[in-house]
Every structure is written in structure tokens, then in C-alpha cells.
Write an enzyme that holds these catalytic residues in place. Structure first.
Site, PDB file in Angstrom:
ATOM      1  N   CYS A  44      12.353  10.468  11.772  1.00  0.00           N
ATOM      2  CA  CYS A  44      13.263   9.317  11.904  1.00  0.00           C
ATOM      3  C   CYS A  44      14.735   9.718  11.813  1.00  0.00           C
ATOM      4  CB  CYS A  44      12.959   8.275  10.843  1.00  0.00           C
ATOM      5  SG  CYS A  44      11.267   7.697  10.915  1.00  0.00           S
ATOM      6  N   HIS A  57      19.124   3.548   9.510  1.00  0.00           N
ATOM      7  CA  HIS A  57      17.799   3.664  10.119  1.00  0.00           C
ATOM      8  C   HIS A  57      17.015   2.398   9.770  1.00  0.00           C
ATOM      9  CE1 HIS A  57      13.844   4.808  11.164  1.00  0.00           C
ATOM     10  NE2 HIS A  57      13.453   5.134   9.944  1.00  0.00           N
ATOM     11  N   ASN A 101      10.080  -0.306  13.105  1.00  0.00           N
ATOM     12  CA  ASN A 101      10.611   1.042  12.881  1.00  0.00           C
ATOM     13  C   ASN A 101      10.296   1.886  14.122  1.00  0.00           C
ATOM     14  OD1 ASN A 101      11.085   3.677  12.133  1.00  0.00           O
ATOM     15  ND2 ASN A 101      10.101   3.512  10.134  1.00  0.00           N
TER      16      ASN A 101
HETATM   17  O1  UT7 Z   1      10.839   5.663   8.850  1.00  0.00           O
HETATM   18  C1  UT7 Z   1       9.969   6.401   8.056  1.00  0.00           C
HETATM   19  C2  UT7 Z   1      10.157   6.043   6.657  1.00  0.00           C
HETATM   20  N1  UT7 Z   1       9.230   5.009   6.255  1.00  0.00           N
HETATM   21  C3  UT7 Z   1       9.642   4.046   5.439  1.00  0.00           C
HETATM   22  O2  UT7 Z   1      10.785   3.934   5.117  1.00  0.00           O
HETATM   23  C4  UT7 Z   1       8.607   3.128   4.836  1.00  0.00           C
HETATM   24  C5  UT7 Z   1       8.976   2.825   3.395  1.00  0.00           C
HETATM   25  N2  UT7 Z   1       7.993   2.008   2.736  1.00  0.00           N
HETATM   26  C6  UT7 Z   1       7.885   0.665   2.966  1.00  0.00           C
HETATM   27  O3  UT7 Z   1       8.591   0.125   3.797  1.00  0.00           O
HETATM   28  C7  UT7 Z   1       6.925  -0.118   2.130  1.00  0.00           C
HETATM   29  O4  UT7 Z   1       6.403   0.703   1.109  1.00  0.00           O
HETATM   30  C8  UT7 Z   1       5.769  -0.745   2.950  1.00  0.00           C
HETATM   31  C9  UT7 Z   1       6.282  -1.878   3.780  1.00  0.00           C
HETATM   32  C10 UT7 Z   1       5.099   0.313   3.797  1.00  0.00           C
HETATM   33  C11 UT7 Z   1       4.724  -1.320   1.976  1.00  0.00           C
HETATM   34  O5  UT7 Z   1       5.363  -2.256   1.131  1.00  0.00           O
HETATM   35  P1  UT7 Z   1       5.091  -2.230  -0.436  1.00  0.00           P
HETATM   36  O6  UT7 Z   1       5.868  -3.343  -1.005  1.00  0.00           O
HETATM   37  O7  UT7 Z   1       5.397  -0.853  -0.913  1.00  0.00           O
HETATM   38  O8  UT7 Z   1       3.562  -2.575  -0.520  1.00  0.00           O
HETATM   39  P2  UT7 Z   1       2.368  -1.711  -1.137  1.00  0.00           P
HETATM   40  O9  UT7 Z   1       2.016  -0.587  -0.253  1.00  0.00           O
HETATM   41  O10 UT7 Z   1       2.679  -1.426  -2.582  1.00  0.00           O
HETATM   42  O11 UT7 Z   1       1.200  -2.779  -1.088  1.00  0.00           O
HETATM   43  C12 UT7 Z   1       1.250  -3.991  -1.866  1.00  0.00           C
HETATM   44  C13 UT7 Z   1       0.020  -4.802  -1.551  1.00  0.00           C
HETATM   45  C14 UT7 Z   1      -1.280  -4.017  -1.645  1.00  0.00           C
HETATM   46  O12 UT7 Z   1      -2.290  -4.891  -2.104  1.00  0.00           O
HETATM   47  P3  UT7 Z   1      -2.735  -4.880  -3.658  1.00  0.00           P
HETATM   48  O13 UT7 Z   1      -3.196  -3.486  -3.918  1.00  0.00           O
HETATM   49  O14 UT7 Z   1      -1.508  -5.240  -4.428  1.00  0.00           O
HETATM   50  O15 UT7 Z   1      -3.809  -5.913  -3.689  1.00  0.00           O
HETATM   51  C15 UT7 Z   1      -1.582  -3.641  -0.219  1.00  0.00           C
HETATM   52  O16 UT7 Z   1      -2.953  -3.442   0.013  1.00  0.00           O
HETATM   53  O17 UT7 Z   1       0.088  -5.260  -0.188  1.00  0.00           O
HETATM   54  C16 UT7 Z   1      -1.094  -4.870   0.506  1.00  0.00           C
HETATM   55  N3  UT7 Z   1      -0.745  -4.598   1.887  1.00  0.00           N
HETATM   56  C17 UT7 Z   1      -0.749  -5.532   2.849  1.00  0.00           C
HETATM   57  N4  UT7 Z   1      -1.045  -6.841   2.824  1.00  0.00           N
HETATM   58  C18 UT7 Z   1      -0.948  -7.519   3.963  1.00  0.00           C
HETATM   59  C19 UT7 Z   1      -0.351  -3.420   2.455  1.00  0.00           C
HETATM   60  N5  UT7 Z   1      -0.112  -3.579   3.758  1.00  0.00           N
HETATM   61  C20 UT7 Z   1      -0.351  -4.883   4.017  1.00  0.00           C
HETATM   62  C21 UT7 Z   1      -0.262  -5.646   5.193  1.00  0.00           C
HETATM   63  N6  UT7 Z   1      -0.571  -6.962   5.116  1.00  0.00           N
HETATM   64  N7  UT7 Z   1       0.107  -5.126   6.366  1.00  0.00           N
END
Ligand code: UT7
Length: 315
Positions: free
Chosen positions: A113, A241, A271
Site C-alpha cells: 500500500c 492512504h 482500500n
Molecule cells: O492497507 C493495508 C493495511 N490494512 C489496514 O490498515 C487494515 C487495518 N485494520 C482494520 O481496518 C480493522 O482491524 C478491520 C476493519 C480489518 C477490522 O476491524 P476491527 O475493529 O479490528 O474488528 P475485529 O477484527 O477486532 O473484529 C471484531 C468483531 C469480531 O467478532 P467477535 O469476535 O467480536 O464476535 C469479528 O469476527 O467483528 C467481527 N467481524 C465482522 N463482523 C461483520 C470481522 N469482520 C466482520 C465483517 N462483518 N466483515
């Protein structure tokens, strides 16, 4: 003293719009979760368009905007992790389509990225020795090819597209003062290579990458400003970004950046990795939010791990 400035920008995105509701039909997710956690509402996915076609579209638009002919280009760099082929390079195919001269240095660069920033810095270094002082920098991705549709943590994030900038190098211009860094890490973010013997997908520990990003973005911004001997108030526009709206919002709050000095298009495109920064630059130019003399602080981060920032001026 010497450096580059941006003469003109362009972009090309695939026609197909994929909404959060569309994704909710194939993975266990919903619009409210995606929009609130990421800021994404839609993204474009290729349905027939090739990576090369996106590069060509963005490059032609940038050449036209800048009033520079293909024959005047001395170096052409495509930042990407999803080219149509490993060989020939995307930049070589672009050279053929645009009719760039055979002594134009054409190659691809992979810094995930942060690729567009790595390419801008590389361009500034190379143009000093190039036969012609205009360079073409592209960021282009077809990330929809490497999405795992069973992983809702990643497949909702990424989109396809390309952005391009024609830059000019001159003696007497200030350098973009790029600050770039890398750290070998295949645990946080990885797209496997030939070693798997099967199709390869984006694998990411989103929470850890998020933490890395919120630490890295301000550190990088401070370093760019310090190198330039400026404060955030001296900057006309901030380009981040587009990985997650919450990461941008945190930086905006930290530096108290007013709404008229930054821009988000993650809602529309998701993204797009190496394409994300030039897509923003191109929209900003079309919207006349930046113009000749605008000093833009650009900052990015991503797989590698990689990160980078620079102060880019529009000619
Ligand atoms: O350009 C490359 C660099 N990449 C990035 O900058 C990405 C950086 N990271 C992020 O943007 C975030 O970490 C994400 C958007 C990928 C994820 O957000 P988060 O707030 O960190 O969520 P999480 O992974 O901690 O998941 C929280 C909950 C989980 O459920 P439980 O375990 O709390 O029951 C996940 O299973 O949200 C759930 N979850 C979803 N729910 C609905 C994860 N993905 C989804 C989804 N829809 N698509």
C-alpha cells in the site's frame, strides 16, 4: 537542490460497483458493520477489465491533464502487487500501449500500500539521470483477484483501481523529502507466493495492522515535517492512504486538521492499496482542491511492513 513536482494526475476504475449489501449476500457481514468499522460503503471490482487497462486509462488521463506527450517520458514506474503477469512487468505493457520510447526506464515496484510513495521517491532519484525529465508514476491494483471470499475480515476491505501522476524533475526545485521505512514481517499482512502451490489470498491480522498504522502515521508525518522544517499549519492539504476511515480520523484529530484540508474517498473505493493515494490526488485535482503551488503531505503504510511520507508540490 533538485526535486520533482506533480504536473497532472489521472485515474481509472472498473465499472462494476460492489456495495456492502452485495457482499452481505456472500459472507456473514452487513452494511452497518462495514461502514462503522471502516468507512467503506462501496468498492469497484474488475469484471473483464485487466490491470493493464486500468494502468493505461489512468496514465492517459494524467498525460492529458499535464499536457505532456508520451515521447517526453523518461521513466515509468508502476507500483503494484497485482500485475496481470509477473513478466512482462506492468510498466512494460504500459510502455507498449502508450508508445513510450525504448530508452524509457519502465519497471514495477512492490511496496504494497506504500508503493506509490516508494515509486515517487524512486522517480525523483532516477529522473536526475534520465534522458527526459518527465516521469510517469502509477499505482494500480486488481485486489479482487486475491480476495478470500470466506474471510469476512479482509474480503470486505479491498477494491480495484488505478491512479497516475506525471511528474517533472528540475534543478532548483525542493525535493519531496520522502521518509520511507520497511520492516520484514510476514505475520501481520501477507499474500503468499509460489511456495503454496495454490491460489494465493490476502491474509491479514487487521487489529495488529490497525495498531501499527495508528502508531506509524503520526510518526511518519512528524518526520516529514521535521525534515522540511515545517509545521502542520504550513501544509495545504493532507492525503492519507485510504485503508480505514478511523485511522484517518485519528490522525486528523491529532493534528487538528480542518475538514477543508483533507479528503476521504474510502467510502467509494475501499482500500485499493498502491492505487489509493494517486486516486485521491487525482480527485483532488479535478475538484480543484489542490492547484499550482499546493504543498501536499502524503502518508501511507502497508504490507512489508512498509510506510512512508513525503511533501509533494503541484507544479
Ligand atoms: O492497507 C493495508 C493495511 N490494512 C489496514 O490498515 C487494515 C487495518 N485494520 C482494520 O481496518 C480493522 O482491524 C478491520 C476493519 C480489518 C477490522 O476491524 P476491527 O475493529 O479490528 O474488528 P475485529 O477484527 O477486532 O473484529 C471484531 C468483531 C469480531 O467478532 P467477535 O469476535 O467480536 O464476535 C469479528 O469476527 O467483528 C467481527 N467481524 C465482522 N463482523 C461483520 C470481522 N469482520 C466482520 C465483517 N462483518 N466483515
Amino acid at each position: 537542490m533538485s526535486g520533482i513536482k506533480i504536473r497532472g494526475t489521472g485515474r481509472c476504475v472498473p465499472e462494476k460497483v460492489v456495495t456492502n449489501d452485495d457482499l452481505a449476500k456472500i459472507v456473514d457481514t452487513n452494511d452497518a458493520w462495514i461502514a462503522s468499522r471502516t468507512g467503506i460503503r462501496r468498492r469497484r471490482h474488475c469484471a473483464g477489465e485487466t490491470h493493464t487497462a486500468l494502468c493505461v486509462g489512468a496514465a492517459r488521463a494524467a498525460l492529458e491533464k499535464s499536457g505532456i506527450a508520451p515521447e517526453e517520458i523518461g521513466v515509468c514506474i508502476v507500483a503494484t502487487l497485482t500485475p496481470d503477469h509477473l513478466v512482462p512487468a506492468a510498466a512494460c505493457l504500459l510502455q507498449r500501449e502508450l508508445g513510450l520510447a525504448e530508452d524509457t526506464l519502465c519497471f514495477d515496484l512492490n511496496a504494497a500500500c506504500t508503493g506509490f510513495l516508494f515509486a515517487l521517491h524512486t522517480m525523483e532519484c532516477l529522473l536526475a539521470a534520465a534522458p527526459r525529465k518527465y516521469g510517469l508514476v502509477i499505482g494500480a491494483e486488481v485486489l479482487s483477484r486475491i480476495l478470500d471470499w470466506t474471510d469476512r475480515g479482509t474480503c470486505i476491505l479491498f477494491g480495484d483501481g488505478a491512479g497516475a501522476a506525471v511528474v517533472e524533475w528540475r534543478e532548483g526545485w525542493t525535493s519531496i523529502g520522502a521518509v520511507l521505512g520497511t520492516r520484514g514481517d510476514d505475520a501481520l499482512l501477507r499474500v503468499a507466493g509460489a511456495e503454496t502451490g495454490e491460489r494465493s489470498f490476502i491474509r491479514m491480522d487487521g487489529t495488529k495492522v490497525f495498531k501499527f498504522a495508528v502508531e506509524t502515521v503520526p510518526r511518519c508525518m512528524d518526520q516529514v515535517l521535521e525534515k522540511a522544517g515545517m509545521t502542520a499549519d504550513d501544509v495545504d492539504f493532507f492525503v492519507f492512504h485510504q485503508a480505514n476511515a478511523r485511522i484517518i480520523d485519528l490522525a486528523v484529530r491529532k493534528y487538528r486538521i480542518p475538514p477543508e484540508k483533507y479528503y476521504k474517498n474510502i467510502e467509494e473505493y475501499g482500500n485499493t492499496s498502491a492505487a489509493s493515494i494517486p486516486l485521491v490526488l487525482s480527485e483532488l485535482q479535478d475538484l480543484q482542491k489542490v492547484h499550482s503551488g499546493s504543498r501536499v503531505l502524503v502518508v501511507g503504510f502497508g504490507g512489508g511492513l512498509t510506510w512512508g511520507g513525503a511533501l509533494v508540490e503541484f507544479a
